[in-house]
Motif scaffolding. Structure first.
Motif, PDB file in Angstrom:
ATOM      1  N   ASN A 118      31.415  38.806  57.471  1.00  0.00           N
ATOM      2  CA  ASN A 118      30.041  38.336  57.353  1.00  0.00           C
ATOM      3  C   ASN A 118      29.408  38.858  56.066  1.00  0.00           C
ATOM      4  O   ASN A 118      29.237  40.065  55.897  1.00  0.00           O
ATOM      5  CB  ASN A 118      29.229  38.795  58.572  1.00  0.00           C
ATOM      6  N   ASP A 119      29.066  37.952  55.164  1.00  0.00           N
ATOM      7  CA  ASP A 119      28.462  38.359  53.889  1.00  0.00           C
ATOM      8  C   ASP A 119      27.146  39.103  54.096  1.00  0.00           C
ATOM      9  O   ASP A 119      26.798  39.995  53.319  1.00  0.00           O
ATOM     10  CB  ASP A 119      28.218  37.139  53.004  1.00  0.00           C
ATOM     11  N   SER A 120      26.400  38.728  55.129  1.00  0.00           N
ATOM     12  CA  SER A 120      25.119  39.388  55.375  1.00  0.00           C
ATOM     13  C   SER A 120      25.303  40.866  55.674  1.00  0.00           C
ATOM     14  O   SER A 120      24.454  41.692  55.338  1.00  0.00           O
ATOM     15  CB  SER A 120      24.389  38.709  56.538  1.00  0.00           C
ATOM     16  N   ASP A 121      26.428  41.230  56.307  1.00  0.00           N
ATOM     17  CA  ASP A 121      26.704  42.646  56.578  1.00  0.00           C
ATOM     18  C   ASP A 121      26.862  43.426  55.280  1.00  0.00           C
ATOM     19  O   ASP A 121      26.394  44.564  55.152  1.00  0.00           O
ATOM     20  CB  ASP A 121      27.967  42.789  57.421  1.00  0.00           C
ATOM     21  N   VAL A 122      27.541  42.808  54.316  1.00  0.00           N
ATOM     22  CA  VAL A 122      27.736  43.460  53.018  1.00  0.00           C
ATOM     23  C   VAL A 122      26.408  43.568  52.282  1.00  0.00           C
ATOM     24  O   VAL A 122      26.098  44.599  51.675  1.00  0.00           O
ATOM     25  CB  VAL A 122      28.762  42.686  52.172  1.00  0.00           C
ATOM     26  N   ILE A 123      25.610  42.496  52.310  1.00  0.00           N
ATOM     27  CA  ILE A 123      24.302  42.521  51.669  1.00  0.00           C
ATOM     28  C   ILE A 123      23.448  43.646  52.261  1.00  0.00           C
ATOM     29  O   ILE A 123      22.771  44.389  51.536  1.00  0.00           O
ATOM     30  CB  ILE A 123      23.585  41.166  51.833  1.00  0.00           C
ATOM     31  N   LEU A 124      23.486  43.778  53.570  1.00  0.00           N
ATOM     32  CA  LEU A 124      22.725  44.841  54.233  1.00  0.00           C
ATOM     33  C   LEU A 124      23.169  46.214  53.735  1.00  0.00           C
ATOM     34  O   LEU A 124      22.347  47.097  53.469  1.00  0.00           O
ATOM     35  CB  LEU A 124      22.908  44.749  55.744  1.00  0.00           C
ATOM     36  N   GLU A 125      24.476  46.380  53.574  1.00  0.00           N
ATOM     37  CA  GLU A 125      25.026  47.642  53.074  1.00  0.00           C
ATOM     38  C   GLU A 125      24.548  47.913  51.647  1.00  0.00           C
ATOM     39  O   GLU A 125      24.204  49.046  51.293  1.00  0.00           O
ATOM     40  CB  GLU A 125      26.550  47.561  53.114  1.00  0.00           C
ATOM     41  N   LEU A 126      24.513  46.874  50.818  1.00  0.00           N
ATOM     42  CA  LEU A 126      24.104  47.031  49.433  1.00  0.00           C
ATOM     43  C   LEU A 126      22.600  47.278  49.308  1.00  0.00           C
ATOM     44  O   LEU A 126      22.162  48.024  48.433  1.00  0.00           O
ATOM     45  CB  LEU A 126      24.492  45.794  48.628  1.00  0.00           C
ATOM     46  N   ILE A 127      21.827  46.654  50.179  1.00  0.00           N
ATOM     47  CA  ILE A 127      20.385  46.906  50.166  1.00  0.00           C
ATOM     48  C   ILE A 127      20.111  48.369  50.513  1.00  0.00           C
ATOM     49  O   ILE A 127      19.239  49.016  49.926  1.00  0.00           O
ATOM     50  CB  ILE A 127      19.663  45.964  51.149  1.00  0.00           C
ATOM     51  N   ALA A 128      20.875  48.891  51.447  1.00  0.00           N
ATOM     52  CA  ALA A 128      20.705  50.299  51.848  1.00  0.00           C
ATOM     53  C   ALA A 128      21.092  51.243  50.725  1.00  0.00           C
ATOM     54  O   ALA A 128      20.543  52.342  50.613  1.00  0.00           O
ATOM     55  CB  ALA A 128      21.532  50.582  53.099  1.00  0.00           C
ATOM     56  N   ASP A 129      22.057  50.813  49.894  1.00  0.00           N
ATOM     57  CA  ASP A 129      22.523  51.666  48.789  1.00  0.00           C
ATOM     58  C   ASP A 129      22.852  50.777  47.590  1.00  0.00           C
ATOM     59  O   ASP A 129      24.010  50.442  47.354  1.00  0.00           O
ATOM     60  CB  ASP A 129      23.752  52.460  49.217  1.00  0.00           C
ATOM     61  N   PRO A 130      21.827  50.361  46.819  1.00  0.00           N
ATOM     62  CA  PRO A 130      22.030  49.403  45.724  1.00  0.00           C
ATOM     63  C   PRO A 130      23.000  49.886  44.648  1.00  0.00           C
ATOM     64  O   PRO A 130      23.596  49.062  43.955  1.00  0.00           O
ATOM     65  CB  PRO A 130      20.619  49.227  45.139  1.00  0.00           C
TER      66      PRO A 130
END
Length: 366
Positions: A118-130
Motif C-alpha cells: 500500500n503506497d499510502s502506508d509508505v507515504i504515512l511513514e515518510l510524513i512521520a520522518d521526511p
C-alpha cells in the motif's frame, strides 16, 4: 503542440493534480535534426512556469543508467553477468545465492519486489520522518527472507537495489559516484542527479529554482486522504538504484539517443546484451529483432515492444514515483527519440498525456 499541451494541463489539473508537463522529441528529419521541447503549466501549484530546465523525478528510467554501469564493469572484466549473488555476498541473502546479475537485470530472478504493498502506508511513514534515510541493506532486509515467486518473469524493484549493492561491492564506490563518473560527466548531463534523500539537498544550488513539485494520488483502494500531497520534501532514499534520479528533458533525451546510437559509450557487444529480450508473458528469451507484435519484452533495464500506433519496434522505459510519471523511447527505424514527464502519480493523467504525445508523433512521422 504547445496549445494542445496547455489545454491538457488546464483540462486535467483539478482531478489529477497535474500542474506541469514536458515533452522532448528529436529526429534527423525534423527541426533540422535538433531536439525540440514543449512545456506547459507550472512547476508547482503556485510556482514558476515549466521550462526546458525543469527537473522531474524520473523513477524507473534510472534502471537504464544502472545497467550502463554494470555493462561497463563487465567490459572491464570486473564482473560477469553470469556471476551469482553468492560470489559477492556469500553470508547474506541465503535465498538468492544462485541468482545471477543477468537475472536481476532482466527481471527473471523471482525475487519479490519491496514496493509491493500500500503506497499510502509508505507515504504515512515518510510524513512521520521526511528525512528518512533507508540504506540498500534496509530495503533488501524487507524481502530477503520471503519465498521466491513462481513466475518466469516479474518486475521487481528489489533486483536493482541488489544490483546497485553489487556495483558498490565491486568498485568500492557509492553507486551515485559510479553513475556520475561513468555517465553524467562523460555525457555532460549537468542537470541529472542521483538523490540520496531530500532532493533539495542533493541537487546543485543553481538548479534549485528548476525543481518540480510532484503530487501523490492513490487510485486503488479506499485510502485517499493523502491525495494532492506534494512529495517534493519527502525522502527518496527508499528508491535507491531502482529509481533515484532527477533530471530534465534534454538530459534524458540525450541519454537515450546515446544509448542506442553511440559506438563509444557501450561497445557493440554490450549494446547487444542490453537488448537481449525476455518475453514478459513466458520468460522466454527473444531475439531483439523478432519480438512478436503482441508481446512486451524486457532486456537489461530496457523495455521493447511493437508499438500499435507506430507499427514498428520501440525501445525505452517508463518510470513513476509517488508524485511523478515519465517515459523515454527510441524508434530505430526513424532514429527518433522522445521523452515526456508530468508531475502527478495519477494514472489517468499519464495515459492521456501519452495519447497526446503519440498522436503528435503519428501525424508527423508515420
Amino acid at each position: 503542440m504547445q496549445k494542445e499541451f496547455i489545454d491538457f494541463i488546464q483540462q486535467h489539473s483539478f482531478e489529477t493534480g497535474i500542474t506541469g508537463a514536458s515533452f522532448t522529441i528529436q529526429c534527423p528529419t525534423y527541426h533540422n535534426g535538433k531536439e525540440i521541447t514543449y512545456n506547459a503549466g507550472h512547476q508547482s501549484k503556485n510556482g514558476k512556469p515549466v521550462t526546458n530546465k525543469s527537473l522531474y523525478q524520473i523513477g524507473s528510467l534510472s534502471k537504464s543508467f544502472l545497467v550502463v554501469v554494470v555493462l561497463q564493469l563487465e567490459e572491464e572484466g570486473l564482473l560477469n553477468l553470469e556471476d551469482k549473488v553468492a560470489q559477492f555476498f556469500p553470508h547474506d541473502f541465503k535465498k538468492w545465492q544462485d541468482i545471477s546479475i543477468k537475472k536481476l537485470l532482466n527481471m527473471t530472478s523471482k525475487i519479490p519486489s519491496f514496493t509491493d504493498g500500500n503506497d499510502s502506508d509508505v507515504i504515512l511513514e515518510l510524513i512521520a520522518d521526511p528525512i528518512l534515510n533507508y540504506s540498500s541493506q534496509d530495503i533488501l532486509n524487507l524481502v530477503k527472507d520471503k519465498e521466491l515467486n513462481n513466475l518466469n518473469w516479474e518486475y521487481s524493484n528489489t533486483n536493482y537495489v541488489l544490483a546497485g549493492k553489487i556495483i558498490e561491492k565491486v568498485t568500492g564506490n557509492k553507486l551515485s559516484t559510479e553513475i556520475q563518473s561513468r555517465i553524467l560527466i562523460p555525457l555532460h548531463l549537468k542537470s541529472t542527479y542521483y538523490i540520496k534523500s531530500i532532493p533539495k539537498i542533493d541537487i546543485m544550488f543553481h538548479d534549485l529554482e528548476n525543481l518540480m513539485s510532484g503530487y501523490f494520488y492513490e487510485l486503488e483502494g479506499s485510502e485517499k486522504k493523502f491525495n494532492g500531497l506534494d512529495i517534493i520534501n519527502l525522502s527518496m532514499s527508499r528508491l535507491k538504484a531502482a529509481g533515484s534520479l532527477i533530471s530534465n528533458s534534454s538530459d534524458i533525451n540525450f541519454f537515450i539517443r546515446t544509448l542506442f546510437e553511440s559506438k563509444n559509450f557501450l561497445s557493440r557487444k554490450q549494446q547487444k546484451k542490453l537488448i537481449t529480450m525476455i518475453d514478459q508473458a513466458t520468460g522466454d528469451e527473444l531475439k531483439s529483432t523478432s519480438i512478436p507484435e503482441n508481446s512486451l519484452a524486457y532486456g537489461l533495464g530496457i523495455e521493447a515492444k511493437h508499438h500499435p500506433k507506430f507499427k514498428t519496434l520501440v525501445y525505452g522505459h517508463t518510470g513513476g514515483t509517488f508524485g511523478f510519471q515519465s517515459a523515454m523511447w527510441y524508434i530505430p527505424d526513424k532514429k527518433l527519440s522522445y521523452y515526456f514527464a508530468l508531475n502527478t502519480s495519477h494514472e489517468e493523467a499519464y495515459n492521456k498525456l501519452e495519447l497526446l504525445v503519440e498522436e503528435y508523433i503519428v501525424q508527423r512521422f508515420f
